[in-house]
Motif scaffolding. Structure first.
Motif, PDB file in Angstrom:
ATOM      1  N   LYS A 295      85.669 -13.524 -19.155  1.00 28.18           N
ATOM      2  CA  LYS A 295      86.452 -13.543 -20.398  1.00 28.18           C
ATOM      3  C   LYS A 295      86.199 -12.268 -21.171  1.00 28.18           C
ATOM      4  CE  LYS A 295      88.052 -17.329 -22.169  1.00 28.18           C
ATOM      5  NZ  LYS A 295      88.349 -18.631 -22.755  1.00 28.18           N
ATOM      6  N   ASP A 296      87.182 -11.794 -21.864  1.00 30.16           N
ATOM      7  CA  ASP A 296      87.042 -10.616 -22.712  1.00 30.16           C
ATOM      8  C   ASP A 296      86.003 -10.910 -23.801  1.00 30.16           C
ATOM      9  OD1 ASP A 296      88.613  -7.965 -23.377  1.00 30.16           O
ATOM     10  OD2 ASP A 296      88.236  -8.983 -25.280  1.00 30.16           O
ATOM     11  N   LEU A 297      85.261  -9.878 -24.196  1.00 33.24           N
ATOM     12  CA  LEU A 297      84.220 -10.090 -25.208  1.00 33.24           C
ATOM     13  C   LEU A 297      84.809 -10.346 -26.595  1.00 33.24           C
ATOM     14  CD1 LEU A 297      81.592  -7.332 -24.273  1.00 33.24           C
ATOM     15  CD2 LEU A 297      81.490  -9.783 -23.799  1.00 33.24           C
ATOM     16  N   TYR A 298      86.050  -9.943 -26.813  1.00 34.73           N
ATOM     17  CA  TYR A 298      86.632  -9.986 -28.168  1.00 34.73           C
ATOM     18  C   TYR A 298      87.835 -10.909 -28.300  1.00 34.73           C
ATOM     19  CZ  TYR A 298      83.668  -5.926 -28.401  1.00 34.73           C
ATOM     20  OH  TYR A 298      82.590  -5.105 -28.336  1.00 34.73           O
ATOM     21  N   ASP A 299      88.541 -11.145 -27.169  1.00 43.02           N
ATOM     22  CA  ASP A 299      89.798 -11.889 -27.265  1.00 43.02           C
ATOM     23  C   ASP A 299      89.762 -13.098 -26.325  1.00 43.02           C
ATOM     24  OD1 ASP A 299      92.338 -12.856 -27.345  1.00 43.02           O
ATOM     25  OD2 ASP A 299      93.278 -11.083 -26.454  1.00 43.02           O
ATOM     26  N   PRO A 300      89.780 -14.319 -26.837  1.00 41.54           N
ATOM     27  CA  PRO A 300      89.680 -15.508 -25.976  1.00 41.54           C
ATOM     28  C   PRO A 300      90.883 -15.685 -25.050  1.00 41.54           C
ATOM     29  CG  PRO A 300      90.117 -16.135 -28.265  1.00 41.54           C
ATOM     30  CD  PRO A 300      89.865 -14.657 -28.264  1.00 41.54           C
ATOM     31  N   CYS A 301      91.984 -14.998 -25.326  1.00 33.59           N
ATOM     32  CA  CYS A 301      93.176 -15.135 -24.471  1.00 33.59           C
ATOM     33  C   CYS A 301      93.201 -14.100 -23.340  1.00 33.59           C
ATOM     34  CB  CYS A 301      94.452 -14.988 -25.308  1.00 33.59           C
ATOM     35  SG  CYS A 301      94.684 -16.366 -26.436  1.00 33.59           S
ATOM     36  N   THR A 302      92.158 -13.263 -23.246  1.00 36.23           N
ATOM     37  CA  THR A 302      92.171 -12.178 -22.259  1.00 36.23           C
ATOM     38  C   THR A 302      91.077 -12.375 -21.204  1.00 36.23           C
ATOM     39  OG1 THR A 302      93.087 -10.618 -23.840  1.00 36.23           O
ATOM     40  CG2 THR A 302      91.892  -9.671 -21.994  1.00 36.23           C
ATOM     41  N   LEU A 303      91.467 -12.158 -19.943  1.00 33.29           N
ATOM     42  CA  LEU A 303      90.532 -12.235 -18.809  1.00 33.29           C
ATOM     43  C   LEU A 303      90.564 -10.929 -18.036  1.00 33.29           C
ATOM     44  CD1 LEU A 303      91.485 -15.496 -16.858  1.00 33.29           C
ATOM     45  CD2 LEU A 303      89.515 -15.170 -18.379  1.00 33.29           C
ATOM     46  N   SER A 304      89.435 -10.570 -17.425  1.00 38.00           N
ATOM     47  CA  SER A 304      89.434  -9.469 -16.464  1.00 38.00           C
ATOM     48  C   SER A 304      89.050 -10.010 -15.099  1.00 38.00           C
ATOM     49  CB  SER A 304      88.437  -8.386 -16.884  1.00 38.00           C
ATOM     50  OG  SER A 304      88.909  -7.741 -18.040  1.00 38.00           O
ATOM     51  N   MET A 305      89.525  -9.337 -14.058  1.00 36.29           N
ATOM     52  CA  MET A 305      89.190  -9.772 -12.684  1.00 36.29           C
ATOM     53  C   MET A 305      89.369  -8.616 -11.712  1.00 36.29           C
ATOM     54  SD  MET A 305      92.484 -12.154 -11.900  1.00 36.29           S
ATOM     55  CE  MET A 305      92.502 -12.850 -13.538  1.00 36.29           C
ATOM     56  N   TRP A 306      88.918  -8.833 -10.491  1.00 34.57           N
ATOM     57  CA  TRP A 306      88.944  -7.838  -9.419  1.00 34.57           C
ATOM     58  C   TRP A 306      89.676  -8.472  -8.244  1.00 34.57           C
ATOM     59  CZ3 TRP A 306      88.071  -2.926  -8.474  1.00 34.57           C
ATOM     60  CH2 TRP A 306      87.583  -2.480  -7.247  1.00 34.57           C
ATOM     61  N   ILE A 307      90.751  -7.825  -7.790  1.00 25.37           N
ATOM     62  CA  ILE A 307      91.617  -8.418  -6.756  1.00 25.37           C
ATOM     63  C   ILE A 307      91.665  -7.473  -5.559  1.00 25.37           C
ATOM     64  CG2 ILE A 307      93.956  -9.239  -6.250  1.00 25.37           C
ATOM     65  CD1 ILE A 307      94.360  -9.496  -9.323  1.00 25.37           C
ATOM     66  N   VAL A 308      91.416  -7.999  -4.360  1.00 19.61           N
ATOM     67  CA  VAL A 308      91.399  -7.164  -3.157  1.00 19.61           C
ATOM     68  C   VAL A 308      92.216  -7.835  -2.045  1.00 19.61           C
ATOM     69  CG1 VAL A 308      89.918  -5.896  -1.528  1.00 19.61           C
ATOM     70  CG2 VAL A 308      89.030  -6.476  -3.781  1.00 19.61           C
ATOM     71  N   ALA A 309      93.000  -7.027  -1.326  1.00 23.84           N
ATOM     72  CA  ALA A 309      93.717  -7.543  -0.146  1.00 23.84           C
ATOM     73  C   ALA A 309      93.899  -6.404   0.850  1.00 23.84           C
ATOM     74  CB  ALA A 309      95.076  -8.123  -0.544  1.00 23.84           C
ATOM     75  N   ASP A 310      94.132  -6.775   2.103  1.00 31.27           N
ATOM     76  CA  ASP A 310      94.408  -5.772   3.139  1.00 31.27           C
ATOM     77  C   ASP A 310      95.848  -5.303   2.939  1.00 31.27           C
ATOM     78  OD1 ASP A 310      95.249  -4.516   5.560  1.00 31.27           O
ATOM     79  OD2 ASP A 310      93.591  -5.458   6.628  1.00 31.27           O
ATOM     80  N   ASN A 311      96.005  -4.039   2.589  1.00 27.77           N
ATOM     81  CA  ASN A 311      97.328  -3.519   2.231  1.00 27.77           C
ATOM     82  C   ASN A 311      98.304  -3.490   3.400  1.00 27.77           C
ATOM     83  OD1 ASN A 311      95.283  -1.415   2.907  1.00 27.77           O
ATOM     84  ND2 ASN A 311      97.087  -0.104   3.003  1.00 27.77           N
ATOM     85  N   LEU A 312      97.788  -3.351   4.635  1.00 29.78           N
ATOM     86  CA  LEU A 312      98.718  -3.337   5.772  1.00 29.78           C
ATOM     87  C   LEU A 312      99.109  -4.756   6.173  1.00 29.78           C
ATOM     88  CD1 LEU A 312      97.373  -0.602   8.211  1.00 29.78           C
ATOM     89  CD2 LEU A 312      99.066  -0.394   6.398  1.00 29.78           C
ATOM     90  N   ARG A 313      98.244  -5.730   5.806  1.00 31.11           N
ATOM     91  CA  ARG A 313      98.510  -7.111   6.210  1.00 31.11           C
ATOM     92  C   ARG A 313      99.227  -7.839   5.060  1.00 31.11           C
ATOM     93  NH1 ARG A 313      95.537  -8.169  11.199  1.00 31.11           N
ATOM     94  NH2 ARG A 313      95.935 -10.350  10.856  1.00 31.11           N
TER      95      ARG A 313
END
Ligand code: A2P
Length: 333
Positions: A295-313
């Protein structure tokens, strides 16, 4: 009767992956036709023990009847040949950006908007690799909390620029003098914040693709999206740092549960056990991986995340083959 499938650009980085994935996913294929340029026409490809001769791409060849014909030979080839194939009654799945924003042409991530293909025949566009994985992770959250704003930075692998870019990185890793040919600057031991051409507003075309393609796939152009796309010296697998603001405040446990139960998404989020996705670890798989959710430190409506996928697949070949699977599923319903 099995399917009759054509692959245009079958000798390229994505085309080869399409051939692999058609096999892996056990599609019932009766006939497979591979098309490429004069450079490789006549060569033989080993496909499931069969030797398939690479055919020269011609207008006549595109007029033959196919159940599906997949294009992955660049935008100019799609522009010229996809309409010929379509007019002959073929269903085209196009991996280039040529038709993605054209009205009436569906832009499809099967898990998200595949249902819109019911009774459709014609050209279907496969979205940009970075867009596909971002939408895979965010669509289930958008359904519940409604996204207002996305800020994304990408870390994109060189395989997204085709086979010649893979060779360029390999050579530059061994030879510091090896010149930059595919990229504007040396890619080995570097990061290049420049993918595709610059637009007059300062964003690159790749960044704007992430904005407009996301709007089209989610049928919602009210979402404010700000993208920075960066090429990094990774061979396979795109990563994204995403910060997203919703209309309503999401509960972290609920977000994780939604992602855990979403088909095609894998939650890999346990920092204490070093569990978060990296491109090296997930390359060669078909899912979209999400970790570092916070969760964002300042805004309860904001989330951060890390998204990974195989770009050729998932970012290209798997998504295209899943479009065939979705079309077949809809036909049989
Ligand atoms: P070829 O191998 O004969 O050059 P990548 O994205 O990895 O560079 O691959 C591009 C793909 O598009 C290759 O299969 C390439 O075939 C194909 N291609 C490029 N130009 C043409 C063309 N003019 N006609 C048909 N296929 C083409």
């Amino acid at each position: 009767m099995g399917l009759n499938i054509g692959v245009v650009g079958a000798t390229g980085a994505v085309g080869r992956k399409i051939l692999d994935i058609l096999l892996e996913r056990k599609l019932d294929i009766e006939e497979l036709h591979c098309f490429a340029s004069e450079r490789t026409a006549g060569e033989k490809l080993d496909w499931n023990g069969r030797l398939v001769v690479v055919e020269l791409l011609t207008e006549e060849a595109m007029k033959q009847p196919f159940d599906y014909i997949l294009f992955s030979a660049g935008g100019d080839i799609s522009l010229k040949y996809a309409p010929i194939a379509q007019e002959a009654g073929n269903t085209v799945i196009d991996n280039s950006s040529q038709w993605r924003m054209t009205d009436g042409i569906p832009l499809i991530v099967p898990e998200v908007n595949g249902h819109t293909l019911r009774n459709y025949q014609g050209i279907i566009a496969n979205p940009n690799c970075s867009t596909i994985q971002m939408v895979m992770a965010l669509a289930p959250l958008h359904r519940i909390y409604k996204m207002n704003r996305i800020v994304v930075s990408t870390y994109q692998a060189v395989s997204g620029s085709g086979h010649k870019a893979i060779v360029e990185l390999e050579k530059q890793m061994k030879d510091p003098e090896y010149p930059a040919q595919v990229y504007p600057k040396r890619i080995a031991a570097n990061c290049i914040p420049h993918i595709d051409v610059f637009n007059e507003n300062g964003f690159t075309k790749e960044e704007l693709k992430m904005v407009y393609e996301t709007h089209k796939i989610l049928s919602d152009d009210s979402i404010a999206i700000n993208a920075t796309t960066v090429r990094v010296p990774v061979f396979y697998g795109h990563s994204e740092s995403v910060t997203v603001t919703f209309e309503s405040a999401p509960r972290l446990m609920e977000v994780k549960e939604l992602l855990r139960s979403e088909p095609g998404v894998v939650l890999m989020d346990d920092a204490d056990n070093l569990e978060y996705p990296t491109p090296l670890e997930i390359a060669g798989t078909d899912d979209t991986y999400v970790g570092r959710i916070r969760k964002d430190l300042y805004d309860p409506c904001t989330l951060s995340m890390w998204i990974v996928a195989d770009n050729l697949r998932k970012g290209a070949a798997t998504n295209a083959v899943q479009i065939i699977e979705k079309m077949e599923e809809l036909k049989n319903q």
